[in-house]
Design an enzyme around this catalytic site. Structure first.
Site, PDB file in Angstrom:
ATOM      1  N   HIS A 170      -3.218   7.505   2.216  1.00  0.00           N
ATOM      2  CA  HIS A 170      -3.619   6.185   1.705  1.00  0.00           C
ATOM      3  C   HIS A 170      -4.990   5.867   2.297  1.00  0.00           C
ATOM      4  O   HIS A 170      -5.262   6.147   3.467  1.00  0.00           O
ATOM      5  CB  HIS A 170      -2.585   5.152   2.129  1.00  0.00           C
ATOM      6  CG  HIS A 170      -3.051   3.743   1.910  1.00  0.00           C
ATOM      7  ND1 HIS A 170      -3.537   3.322   0.697  1.00  0.00           N
ATOM      8  CD2 HIS A 170      -3.139   2.678   2.752  1.00  0.00           C
ATOM      9  CE1 HIS A 170      -3.906   2.052   0.803  1.00  0.00           C
ATOM     10  NE2 HIS A 170      -3.672   1.637   2.035  1.00  0.00           N
TER      11      HIS A 170
ATOM     12  N   CYS B  72       0.812  -1.233   0.000  1.00  0.00           N
ATOM     13  CA  CYS B  72       0.000   0.000   0.000  1.00  0.00           C
ATOM     14  C   CYS B  72       0.840   1.276   0.000  1.00  0.00           C
ATOM     15  O   CYS B  72       0.309   2.363  -0.239  1.00  0.00           O
ATOM     16  CB  CYS B  72      -0.961  -0.003   1.177  1.00  0.00           C
ATOM     17  SG  CYS B  72      -2.189  -1.315   1.049  1.00  0.00           S
TER      18      CYS B  72
ATOM     19  N   ASN C  95     -10.075   0.100  -0.153  1.00  0.00           N
ATOM     20  CA  ASN C  95      -8.610   0.187  -0.179  1.00  0.00           C
ATOM     21  C   ASN C  95      -8.105  -0.342  -1.526  1.00  0.00           C
ATOM     22  O   ASN C  95      -8.186  -1.543  -1.786  1.00  0.00           O
ATOM     23  CB  ASN C  95      -8.049  -0.630   0.990  1.00  0.00           C
ATOM     24  CG  ASN C  95      -6.526  -0.570   1.081  1.00  0.00           C
ATOM     25  OD1 ASN C  95      -5.857  -0.100   0.161  1.00  0.00           O
ATOM     26  ND2 ASN C  95      -5.989  -1.054   2.183  1.00  0.00           N
TER      27      ASN C  95
HETATM   28  N1  COA Z   1     -18.535  -8.305   9.251  1.00  0.00           N
HETATM   29  C1  COA Z   1     -18.938  -8.570  10.491  1.00  0.00           C
HETATM   30  N2  COA Z   1     -18.075  -8.907  11.474  1.00  0.00           N
HETATM   31  C2  COA Z   1     -16.774  -8.984  11.164  1.00  0.00           C
HETATM   32  C3  COA Z   1     -16.297  -8.736   9.864  1.00  0.00           C
HETATM   33  C4  COA Z   1     -17.244  -8.394   8.875  1.00  0.00           C
HETATM   34  N3  COA Z   1     -16.881  -8.121   7.624  1.00  0.00           N
HETATM   35  N4  COA Z   1     -14.963  -8.885   9.860  1.00  0.00           N
HETATM   36  C5  COA Z   1     -14.605  -9.220  11.107  1.00  0.00           C
HETATM   37  N5  COA Z   1     -15.688  -9.274  11.899  1.00  0.00           N
HETATM   38  C6  COA Z   1     -15.765  -9.601  13.319  1.00  0.00           C
HETATM   39  C7  COA Z   1     -14.576 -10.335  13.819  1.00  0.00           C
HETATM   40  O1  COA Z   1     -14.721 -11.728  13.566  1.00  0.00           O
HETATM   41  C8  COA Z   1     -14.580 -10.007  15.292  1.00  0.00           C
HETATM   42  O2  COA Z   1     -15.518 -10.863  15.911  1.00  0.00           O
HETATM   43  P1  COA Z   1     -15.213 -11.471  17.372  1.00  0.00           P
HETATM   44  O3  COA Z   1     -15.036 -10.282  18.271  1.00  0.00           O
HETATM   45  O4  COA Z   1     -16.464 -12.258  17.660  1.00  0.00           O
HETATM   46  O5  COA Z   1     -13.986 -12.277  17.212  1.00  0.00           O
HETATM   47  C9  COA Z   1     -15.179  -8.602  15.345  1.00  0.00           C
HETATM   48  O6  COA Z   1     -15.794  -8.396  14.065  1.00  0.00           O
HETATM   49  C10 COA Z   1     -14.192  -7.479  15.627  1.00  0.00           C
HETATM   50  O7  COA Z   1     -13.055  -7.673  14.875  1.00  0.00           O
HETATM   51  P2  COA Z   1     -11.816  -6.711  15.067  1.00  0.00           P
HETATM   52  O8  COA Z   1     -10.759  -7.186  14.135  1.00  0.00           O
HETATM   53  O9  COA Z   1     -11.468  -6.555  16.475  1.00  0.00           O
HETATM   54  O10 COA Z   1     -12.457  -5.309  14.586  1.00  0.00           O
HETATM   55  P3  COA Z   1     -11.739  -3.949  14.360  1.00  0.00           P
HETATM   56  O11 COA Z   1     -12.461  -2.894  15.092  1.00  0.00           O
HETATM   57  O12 COA Z   1     -10.267  -4.024  14.546  1.00  0.00           O
HETATM   58  O13 COA Z   1     -11.973  -3.661  12.791  1.00  0.00           O
HETATM   59  C11 COA Z   1     -10.790  -3.900  10.702  1.00  0.00           C
HETATM   60  C12 COA Z   1     -11.530  -4.593  11.850  1.00  0.00           C
HETATM   61  C13 COA Z   1     -10.206  -4.950   9.807  1.00  0.00           C
HETATM   62  C14 COA Z   1     -11.776  -3.024   9.937  1.00  0.00           C
HETATM   63  C15 COA Z   1      -9.673  -3.019  11.300  1.00  0.00           C
HETATM   64  O14 COA Z   1      -8.923  -3.767  12.203  1.00  0.00           O
HETATM   65  C16 COA Z   1      -8.761  -2.456  10.258  1.00  0.00           C
HETATM   66  O15 COA Z   1      -9.150  -1.655   9.457  1.00  0.00           O
HETATM   67  N6  COA Z   1      -7.479  -2.844  10.308  1.00  0.00           N
HETATM   68  C17 COA Z   1      -6.498  -2.329   9.386  1.00  0.00           C
HETATM   69  C18 COA Z   1      -6.732  -2.915   8.053  1.00  0.00           C
HETATM   70  C19 COA Z   1      -5.930  -2.251   7.026  1.00  0.00           C
HETATM   71  O16 COA Z   1      -5.991  -1.063   6.923  1.00  0.00           O
HETATM   72  N7  COA Z   1      -5.182  -3.024   6.261  1.00  0.00           N
HETATM   73  C20 COA Z   1      -4.433  -2.540   5.184  1.00  0.00           C
HETATM   74  C21 COA Z   1      -3.329  -1.690   5.667  1.00  0.00           C
HETATM   75  S1  COA Z   1      -2.656  -0.934   4.303  1.00  0.00           S
END
Ligand code: COA
Length: 322
Positions: free
Chosen positions: A249, A113, A279
């Site tokens: 980004h 990214c 993204n």
């Molecule tokens: N729909 C519903 N629930 C979902 C889901 C979806 N699409 N994806 C994950 N979950 C669930 C998980 O299973 C988890 O459930 P649990 O608590 O029962 O285990 C819960 O939602 C919370 O997951 P968590 O990972 O703690 O949520 P979060 O607040 O961290 O948000 C992201 C998740 C992925 C949106 C966030 O972590 C994020 O944006 N991370 C960075 C990603 C990124 O930018 N990557 C590229 C970098 S360049």
């Protein structure tokens, strides 16, 4: 002294739009969850057979036209991608052929990214040392091909697209500074495990797709983007109040909001496209830039800060007068 200045921008998004509602029918998720956790409403997905170079060529042509030059004026192509058309030749060479430009150097850069910032940094150095006068920089990605469409934790977050800029030699800056970094320590937090030398033909199905520890990546991204912004402004001796536009980004609206808050910038001065594009990895900054240039928000003379964070981890920034 030669400086580099953005002479033109271009973008391309595939025709097919996939909404959060569409994803509800594919995986156990909801529109509400996706919007709340990421800010994403929809994403564009490449058509069957549509490749990274197909999208790159359209974005490139638009950037060349906006710069008021022709393909023949381009003397270097740098293409950032994590999703190349082929193992080789580089997607940059495929684009070069399709633009009908002969013999100039063309190569790919892979920094996930942060790829566009890496390419931008390299292009700036070429121009400053009189190695090129018109550099075509492209970020183009078909992440839809490395997504596991049964994994709700990743498939809702990414989209396809391409963005391009022409960076041109000028007597005035232009680009004030660029900064790039990486730390391979965090390889497994965000990766596609399959690869050529590790034998991609023999690995498990899941290894061919993005695997991510979302929460850890999130925390690291927020902290690192705060640091790179401080480093960039201190290095250029510029006050954060002077920034007209942050063009970050586009991974997650919450990451973008946290970065803006650390800079004390109101969201009205941040370019946000993650809601519409999701993204698009190395394409996200040039796409966001192109949207804001074409809708008239970003104007000549504005002070811009680009910043990115991605797998590797890699991260970087660029400070420039548009
Ligand atoms: N729909 C519903 N629930 C979902 C889901 C979806 N699409 N994806 C994950 N979950 C669930 C998980 O299973 C988890 O459930 P649990 O608590 O029962 O285990 C819960 O939602 C919370 O997951 P968590 O990972 O703690 O949520 P979060 O607040 O961290 O948000 C992201 C998740 C992925 C949106 C966030 O972590 C994020 O944006 N991370 C960075 C990603 C990124 O930018 N990557 C590229 C970098 S360049």
């Amino acid at each position: 002294m030669t400086y580099a200045r953005i002479a033109g921008t271009g973008g391309y998004l595939p025709e097919r739009v996939v909404t959060n509602k569409d994803l509800e029918a594919m995986v156990d998720t909801t529109d509400e969850w996706i919007r709340e956790r990421s800010g994403i409403k929809r994403r564009h997905i490449a058509a069957d057979g549509e490749t990274t170079s197909d999208m790159a060529v359209v974005a490139a042509r638009r950037a060349i036209e906006a710069a008021g030059i022709t393909s023949n004026d381009i003397d270097l192509i740098i293409l950032a991608t994590t999703t190349p058309d082929k193992v080789f030749p580089s997607t940059a060479c495929i684009v070069q052929r399709r633009l009908g430009i002969k013999t100039i150097p063309a190569f790919d850069v892979q920094a996930a990214c942060s790829g566009f910032i890496y390419a931008f940094d390299i292009a700036n150095r070429f121009i400053k040392t009189d190695g090129a006068r018109n550099v075509l920089i492209i970020g183009s990605e078909t992440y839809s091909r490395i997504l596991d469409w049964t994994d709700r934790a990743t498939c809702v977050l990414f989209g396809d697209g391409a963005g391009a800029v022409v960076l041109q030699a000028d007597e005035e800056a232009g680009v004030i500074s660029t900064h790039i970094h990486s730390d391979g320590e965090f390889e497994e937090l965000l990766h596609v495990p399959a690869g050529i030398s590790s034998g991609y033909a023999t690995v498990q199905r899941e290894a061919a797709y993005i695997q991510m520890k979302g929460h850890e990546v999130f925390r690291k991204a927020v902290g690192t983007l705060g640091k790179i912004a401080r480093e960039t402004l201190a290095d250029a001796n510029i006050d954060k109040e002077e920034i007209d536009w942050l063009v970050p980004h586009q991974a997650n609206l919450r990451i973008i909001t946290a970065a803006a808050k650390k800079l004390g910038l109101p969201m009205e001065r941040v370019i946000v496209t993650v809601d519409e594009h999701a993204n698009t990895s190395s394409a996200s900054i040039p796409l966001a830039l192109d949207v804001a240039v074409r809708d008239g928000r970003i104007k000549r003379g504005d002070l811009l800060l680009f910043e990115a964070f991605g797998a590797g981890f890699t991260w970087g920034s660029a400070l420039l007068r548009f």
